[in-house]
Each structure stands twice: as C-alpha cells, then as structure tokens.
Write an enzyme that holds these catalytic residues in place. Structure first.
Site, short mmCIF file in Angstrom:
data_model
loop_
_atom_site.label_atom_id
_atom_site.label_comp_id
_atom_site.label_asym_id
_atom_site.label_seq_id
_atom_site.Cartn_x
_atom_site.Cartn_y
_atom_site.Cartn_z
N ALA A 11 0.85 -1.21 0.00
CA ALA A 11 0.00 0.00 0.00
C ALA A 11 0.87 1.25 0.00
O ALA A 11 0.57 2.23 0.66
CB ALA A 11 -0.94 -0.02 1.21
N GLY A 12 1.97 1.17 -0.75
CA GLY A 12 2.87 2.33 -0.84
C GLY A 12 2.39 3.28 -1.93
O GLY A 12 1.18 3.48 -2.12
N ASN A 121 9.87 -4.89 -8.63
CA ASN A 121 11.11 -5.05 -9.42
C ASN A 121 12.15 -5.92 -8.70
O ASN A 121 12.11 -6.00 -7.48
CB ASN A 121 11.72 -3.66 -9.66
CG ASN A 121 11.21 -3.04 -10.93
OD1 ASN A 121 11.01 -3.70 -11.93
ND2 ASN A 121 11.00 -1.72 -10.88
N ARG A 152 5.40 5.14 -22.10
CA ARG A 152 6.47 6.16 -22.11
C ARG A 152 6.90 6.44 -23.54
O ARG A 152 7.04 7.60 -23.94
CB ARG A 152 7.66 5.65 -21.27
CG ARG A 152 7.36 5.70 -19.79
CD ARG A 152 8.51 5.18 -18.95
NE ARG A 152 8.21 5.41 -17.53
CZ ARG A 152 8.63 4.64 -16.54
NH1 ARG A 152 9.37 3.57 -16.78
NH2 ARG A 152 8.31 4.93 -15.29
N HIS A 176 12.05 -5.96 -18.44
CA HIS A 176 11.87 -4.57 -17.98
C HIS A 176 13.19 -4.10 -17.38
O HIS A 176 13.39 -4.13 -16.18
CB HIS A 176 10.75 -4.53 -16.95
CG HIS A 176 10.47 -3.16 -16.42
ND1 HIS A 176 10.09 -2.11 -17.22
CD2 HIS A 176 10.51 -2.66 -15.17
CE1 HIS A 176 9.91 -1.05 -16.47
NE2 HIS A 176 10.16 -1.35 -15.22
#
Ligand code: A3D
Length: 320
Positions: A11-12, A121, A152, A176
C-alpha cells in the site's frame, strides 16, 4: 451480481494510486494490504472519504491480515522496496525475493483463484518467483512492465510528432530493464509505422534513436527527478488496464511479462511479450515476427532475465 474484489498487496506509492484508480473506475471493492501498520488503513479511509465527492460506489478496506484478501478476483503486487537514485532494478533482487515468498504464500492460502499482476522489481524475475512461491497456474500470474514502457514511448513520440497520444501505438518487448526492446516497426502514428514516418521526413533517425534511449531510461529519469522513490502514477494506470481487461473479459492485446513455455525462441521463462488478456487470464501469446536485429535484441534481453532468475535460484534453494 456481487462486486469484484481487488486485493492490493503493498500500500505504498503505487498501491495507494491503484486503490484510487480502481475505486474511481468502479472496478470492484478494494482491499489494501501492507505490513506497515496504519498505512493501508489510512489510505483506504482517505480514498473512501473521496467517494461522496467523486460519486463512486466501492468499499475500501486497509489491513495487515492476509485473511482479508480471501476470495479476491485480482491481486496486484507492489510489496517490496523501490529504487533510489543510482540503484538499478536488479539491485533490489535479494530483498524483494524474500517479500515475494511471503506474498506468494499469502495469495496461495487466501486467494488461489485470483488473476495476479506483479509490479515489484526486478519485474521479470519477481513475477517468475511469485509464480513459483504461489504455485498458481502460469496463465493467472503475470507482470506489468510492457504497457508502462510502451506508454512512455508513446508519450515521447506524441510529443515529437505533435499529435494526440490517442493516435500513437507502440510496442516495447523483452525484459523490464536496460535491455528492453522498443519495436519501431510495430509502433505507429495512426497506422503509419515509425520507419515510414522517418522516410516521410516527420522526424529523423537520430531523433527516433534518442526517443528509444529515453524510453529505455524512462524509469531512471523519474527516479532521478523524484530523489526518493520511483514512478507510481503511470505504473498504476498500466496495471489497472490489465486488471480491467481481465475483469471485463476484454481480450485486450497488451504487452505483459507472461510465462513462455515455448515461443519466440524462448523456453520456460517470464518475459515481456504481446499477450491477449481476458477472463482466462493470459489467454494467448502473440508470436509476432521479429527481423534479425529485433530478434538479437530480444535474445539479449531474454538472457539478462535468465541471469536474474538464476540469481533468484541461488539465493533461495527452495526455488526449482
Ligand atoms: P513503496 O511506496 O515503497 O511501497 C512498497 C510497499 O510495500 C511499502 O508500503 C512497504 O511497507 C510494503 N511492503 C514491504 N514488504 C512487504 C511485505 N513483505 N508484505 C507486504 N507489503 C510489504 O514502493 P512503490 O509503490 O513506489 O513501488 C513498489 C514496487 O514497484 C518497487 O519494487 C518498484 O521498484 C516497483 N516498480 C515497478 C515498476 C514496473 O514498471 C515494473 C514501475 C515502478 C515501480
């Protein structure tokens, strides 16, 4: 019909944004889970208090107990740590691998039928580990990266061509990381491929190459600007697109980190490829034709991901 249930593990910065977007789009009721006490509860209450203003119907709950994610239809995983300036995504491997173990076990015990989207990540290795630790079917566990990297690329292209982002499509495949593969031939402005636009004189090859490099460095650019974390608005929007495709059985064709049993010259690995997402999860991997140069770039990226997966296996001997 009962509302769908969306569990957000972490929940960041991204987790909070995911909760807000899921609620605004009325994708379902939202459970925010985190090990930090108070954070998920505070964010859930704050977003719930915006509902009367924005006029959405969704129940939001914050929790530190995995039991509350029981029966979730979708789990989006952002638990772990993000990059700081100077760090590569790969530097996060050791710490986030441990987090994937507890998250995988929590999902397996409480929401084994969920469609799971990993964002933590280093993405391709973490989604592989999350699948191993959870034991869920491969088609129900995938990673978000390609939509963000493509978004992007699309943003930079729209800026260069001075056209609406709506008319720009783009594909970024592979892992990625620094070896990601933006595919010019499959990226278009209103259907016109980028190499044709260069020939037409709309842009130069040098400018296009610079845009491709900026896309590869897109995450680091934001990390450098923020100084204390990594991107969260665009990553959250991208994962919500995947969750919506699953919940509404949209059969969207989206680039995602998906399990490849055997395709595109790859065997038994998670890596970014074009997929179709619908009610079955990752329903299909689209085997686009790559030319020699593209295949070489893709192979290099695949090798980088394989190296990270090997590192995961070395750190945690319980992994197969
Ligand atoms: P941040 O705001 O730090 O939130 C992470 C949250 O995870 C924190 O609230 C922690 O308390 C929580 N957490 C830590 N350990 C656990 C655990 N064991 N169980 C449950 N929760 C835990 O980070 P963020 O939201 O900015 O980023 C989250 C992750 O996404 C990081 O690993 C980033 O590197 C990654 N990320 C990926 C992309 C991709 O495109 C793939 C883009 C941006 C960020």
């Amino acid at each position: 019909m009962a509302r769908a249930k969306i569990a957000l593990i972490g929940a960041g910065q991204i987790g909070g944004t995911l909760a807000h977007l899921a609620a605004l789009k009325e994708l379902g009721d939202v459970v925010l889970f985190d090990i930090a006490e108070g954070t998920p509860q505070g964010k859930a209450l704050d977003i719930a208090e915006s509902a009367p203003v924005d006029g959405f119907d969704a129940v939001l709950k914050g929790t530190n107990d995995y039991a509350d994610i029981a029966g979730a239809d979708v789990c989006i995983v952002t638990a772990g740590v993000p990059r700081k300036p100077g760090m590569s995504r790969d530097d996060l491997l050791g710490i986030n691998l441990k987090v994937m173990k507890s998250v995988g076990e929590g999902i397996a015990a409480n929401a084994p039928n969920a469609f799971v989207i990993c964002i933590t990540n280093p993405l391709d290795a973490m989604v592989w580990a999350l699948r191993e630790f959870s034991g869920l079917p491969h088609e129900k566990v995938c990673g978000m990266a390609g939509i963000l990297d493509s978004a992007r690329f699309r943003h930079f292209l729209a800026d260069e061509f001075e056209v609406s982002v709506k008319d720009v499509t783009a594909f970024v495949l592979g892992g990625h990381g620094d070896t990601m593969v933006p595919l010019s031939r499959y990226s278009t402005v209103a259907g016109i491929p980028l190499p044709d636009l260069v020939e037409m004189g709309w842009t130069s090859q040098e400018k296009l190459d610079a845009i491709i490099q900026r896309t590869r460095d897109g995450g680091a650019e934001i990390v450098g600007l923020l100084g204390n974390g990594s991107a969260f608005y665009a990553p959250a929007a991208s994962a919500i697109e995947m969750a919506e495709a699953y919940l509404k059985d949209q059969k969207r064709l989206l680039p995602c980190a998906a399990y490849i049993k055997s395709a595109l010259g790859v065997k038994d690995l998670y890596v970014g490829v074009p997929t179709v997402i619908g009610a079955g999860g990752i329903e299909k991997i689209v085997e686009i034709k790559l030319n020699k140069d593209e295949q070489a770039m893709f192979d290099k990226s695949v090798e980088a991901v394989r190296g990270l997966v090997s590192a995961c296996k070395e750190i945690d001997s319980s992994l197969g």
